[in-house]
Design a protein around this motif. Structure first.
Motif, PDB file in Angstrom:
ATOM      1  N   UNK A  43       9.765  30.825 -36.136  1.00  0.00           N
ATOM      2  CA  UNK A  43      10.085  31.211 -37.459  1.00  0.00           C
ATOM      3  C   UNK A  43       9.073  31.138 -38.327  1.00  0.00           C
ATOM      4  N   UNK A  44       7.820  30.462 -38.170  1.00  0.00           N
ATOM      5  CA  UNK A  44       6.836  30.193 -38.919  1.00  0.00           C
ATOM      6  C   UNK A  44       6.881  28.551 -39.333  1.00  0.00           C
ATOM      7  N   UNK A  45       5.904  27.967 -39.896  1.00  0.00           N
ATOM      8  CA  UNK A  45       6.060  26.400 -40.056  1.00  0.00           C
ATOM      9  C   UNK A  45       4.696  26.051 -40.833  1.00  0.00           C
ATOM     10  N   UNK A  46       4.356  25.096 -40.414  1.00  0.00           N
ATOM     11  CA  UNK A  46       3.053  24.488 -41.171  1.00  0.00           C
ATOM     12  C   UNK A  46       1.803  24.629 -40.275  1.00  0.00           C
ATOM     13  N   UNK A  73      12.393  39.521 -33.670  1.00  0.00           N
ATOM     14  CA  UNK A  73      13.239  40.676 -32.685  1.00  0.00           C
ATOM     15  C   UNK A  73      13.016  40.126 -31.152  1.00  0.00           C
ATOM     16  N   UNK A  74      11.679  39.683 -30.934  1.00  0.00           N
ATOM     17  CA  UNK A  74      11.222  39.573 -29.634  1.00  0.00           C
ATOM     18  C   UNK A  74      11.975  38.060 -29.192  1.00  0.00           C
ATOM     19  N   UNK A  75      12.074  37.064 -29.895  1.00  0.00           N
ATOM     20  CA  UNK A  75      12.293  35.704 -29.441  1.00  0.00           C
ATOM     21  C   UNK A  75      13.356  35.351 -30.562  1.00  0.00           C
ATOM     22  N   UNK A  76      14.886  35.905 -30.222  1.00  0.00           N
ATOM     23  CA  UNK A  76      15.769  35.468 -31.161  1.00  0.00           C
ATOM     24  C   UNK A  76      16.362  34.160 -30.966  1.00  0.00           C
ATOM     25  N   UNK A  77      16.047  33.571 -29.832  1.00  0.00           N
ATOM     26  CA  UNK A  77      16.321  32.167 -29.207  1.00  0.00           C
ATOM     27  C   UNK A  77      15.096  31.240 -29.343  1.00  0.00           C
ATOM     28  N   UNK A  78      14.114  31.748 -29.862  1.00  0.00           N
ATOM     29  CA  UNK A  78      12.680  30.951 -29.987  1.00  0.00           C
ATOM     30  C   UNK A  78      12.112  30.905 -28.407  1.00  0.00           C
TER      31      UNK A  78
END
Length: 168
Positions: free
Chosen positions: A27-30, A50-55
């Motif tokens: 989900x983004x980060x540093x 959408x592609x990685x709902x669970x990471x």
């Protein structure tokens, strides 16, 4: 596969795909992750959701659109976080292996790589470089250029020196 080294901003590389050193939530980060999400725009985040709902698990890779980046795709890899006790080197090499596998699935011929886990995740830079070069040197891939992108001059020199030693 040709291994090249450049000093600069990974978000400005004109390649088929850029590799993002992502966190497992996707989900983004540093660091590289934040830079890629900022430069690529909300399309990158929306595709991640959408592609990685669970990471993604540590050591794995997946792709999304590159949004507003000059590349066509972003290949997200989740490197091990040494500060969180993830010290298994095979997790780091897996990031590079999986990134090349995803690049092959996409048909990407030029791929720009950061030093995965060598920033805030605390992996020793020399070993992070060695992992990348080991994988690139033995990979069976359709990727024609693996471009290692160093954010600063000292890292560029470090990568260049190790690449020169491995080629010698």
């Amino acid at each position: 596969m040709n291994i090249t080294v450049v000093e600069g901003d990974i978000t400005r590389q004109e390649v088929d795909a850029v590799v993002n050193a992502a966190n497992s939530a996707m989900r983004g980060g540093g660091g590289v992750d934040g830079a890629i999400h900022r430069a690529g725009g909300r399309e990158v985040l929306e595709d991640c959701i959408r592609r990685f709902p669970d990471g993604l698990p540590t050591g794995d890779a997946g792709w999304t659109t590159a949004g507003r980046l000059p590349a066509r795709w972003v290949i997200h890899v989740v490197g091990p976080n040494r500060h969180a006790g993830q010290t298994d080197r095979s997790l780091l090499t897996s990031c590079y292996v999986r990134a090349l596998e995803v690049a092959d699935e996409l048909g990407a011929r030029t791929v720009a790589f950061p030093l995965v886990s060598a920033g805030v995740y605390g992996w020793p830079k020399d070993d992070a470089i060695a992992c990348a070069l080991e994988v690139f040197g033995s990979a069976r891939t359709q990727v024609e250029e693996a471009r290692m992108v160093a954010f600063d001059h000292a890292t560029y020199e470090q990568i260049r020196a190790q690449l020169d030693r491995s080629a010698g």
